[in-house]
Enzyme design. Structure first.
Site, PDB file in Angstrom:
ATOM      1  N   ASP A  69       0.823  -1.217   0.000  1.00  0.00           N
ATOM      2  CA  ASP A  69       0.000   0.000   0.000  1.00  0.00           C
ATOM      3  C   ASP A  69       0.853   1.262   0.000  1.00  0.00           C
ATOM      4  OD1 ASP A  69      -2.371  -1.365  -0.071  1.00  0.00           O
ATOM      5  OD2 ASP A  69      -2.732  -1.287   2.073  1.00  0.00           O
ATOM      6  N   ARG A  74       2.470   6.306  -2.512  1.00  0.00           N
ATOM      7  CA  ARG A  74       3.529   7.234  -2.948  1.00  0.00           C
ATOM      8  C   ARG A  74       3.330   7.664  -4.391  1.00  0.00           C
ATOM      9  NH1 ARG A  74       9.846   5.680  -4.221  1.00  0.00           N
ATOM     10  NH2 ARG A  74      10.429   7.736  -5.048  1.00  0.00           N
ATOM     11  N   ASP A 171      -2.314  11.774  22.863  1.00  0.00           N
ATOM     12  CA  ASP A 171      -0.986  11.498  22.311  1.00  0.00           C
ATOM     13  C   ASP A 171      -0.851  12.001  20.887  1.00  0.00           C
ATOM     14  OD1 ASP A 171      -0.404  10.250  24.687  1.00  0.00           O
ATOM     15  OD2 ASP A 171      -0.333   8.218  23.879  1.00  0.00           O
ATOM     16  N   ALA A 183      -6.830   2.720   7.655  1.00  0.00           N
ATOM     17  CA  ALA A 183      -5.411   2.648   8.008  1.00  0.00           C
ATOM     18  C   ALA A 183      -5.224   2.982   9.501  1.00  0.00           C
ATOM     19  CB  ALA A 183      -4.607   3.587   7.102  1.00  0.00           C
TER      20      ALA A 183
END
Length: 285
Positions: A69, A74, A171, A183
């Site tokens: 992936d 990219r 966080d 994702a």
């Protein structure tokens, strides 16, 4: 048809597989172009080699990416830049955004003759305003603002259309496309969103509060994030899993859905929900 072919060269056996792909495309009448750096490993292949990625993409009809992936993501951004469709061949583990598996090379004939569909996927435009300057990035999956190792927690302020929406002590904060909902955002407890929806999905990471739900924004305006740490520790910005810069407390991150989209090649054999079942639900249950 001219096909721009790109590979994840770190994958064992990828050049041998690329030769099969090149042969199949050549037999179907396609002209295949690859970066010059691949030439030593593909000596004798029925292909042409160019210098720059953008030059190859700009002159092609379709982009083909072999890898996981991350590889497809990219090169999808290069394809979107020049409004070219992209097809991924899964040479990784999950391959959720790839359109073909390794054993489906016969479908490349359909690609060459133009018998394929297009699914539009959103991109995020990420602008970082710092000291009067603006840096811009594109995200296919997500942009994440997160704490460094030395920070205890980060205070995040979230605005949409210049109106304050909420604040988190957490966080990190994930801003994902609908594609990116499967994702990192999903791992952080976010919902799965149909990839054809044009939206921005905000999901906090390990929020130190009772309210820690995701929020789905329309993609027509900016979601603004400001981050500060109580001890002045480092805060970072990552784009599609790659750390791109450190953020100062005065920096402002603005994210919106881009008018420019990624055109993903599809062959109509499986719906998003069927792939979801096979790639995520069945595989990890």
């Amino acid at each position: 048809m001219k096909v721009a072919l790109f590979l994840n060269i770190t994958k064992p056996g990828v050049f041998e597989f690329a030769r099969q792909v090149i042969d199949k495309l050549s037999i179907c009448g396609a002209e295949v172009w690859l970066p010059k750096s691949y030439e030593p490993d593909l000596a004798g292949a029925r292909a042409m080699f160019g210098a720059e990625i953008d030059d190859i993409v700009a002159s092609c009809d379709v982009v083909l990416a072999i890898g996981g992936d991350g590889t497809v993501i990219r090169f999808a951004k290069h394809a979107a830049k020049f409004e070219k469709p992209i097809l991924g061949i899964n040479f990784g583990r999950v391959g959720f955004v790839a359109g073909l598996e390794r054993d489906e090379l016969d479908k490349l004939e359909l690609l060459v003759v133009g018998k394929y569909g297009i699914q539009k996927r959103s991109l995020l435009e990420v602008k970082v305003h710092t000291n009067g300057d603006v840096e811009t990035f594109w995200a296919f999956n997500d942009a994440v603002v997160y704490k460094g190792e030395s920070a205890k927690v980060v205070d995040f302020s979230v605005c949409f259309k210049e109106n304050e929406v909420c604040s988190y002590c957490a966080d990190g904060v994930i801003l994902a496309t609908s594609t990116g909902s499967t994702a990192y955002s999903l791992s952080a407890g976010g919902p799965i969103v149909d990839p054809e929806l044009d939206c921005i999905l905000l999901t906090p990471v390990c929020a130190h509060a009772m309210f820690s739900r995701s929020i789905v924004f329309s993609g027509d305006d900016f979601v603004t994030i400001k981050a500060s740490t109580r001890e002045g520790s480092a805060v970072f910005l990552s784009i599609d899993g790659n750390n791109v810069m450190n953020l100062d407390e005065s920096d402002v991150v603005k994210v919106r859905s881009m008018p420019k989209k990624v055109s993903m090649v599809t062959f109509g054999n499986k719906s998003f929900y069927k792939r979801l079942q096979e790639k995520l639900l069945d595989k990890f249950n």
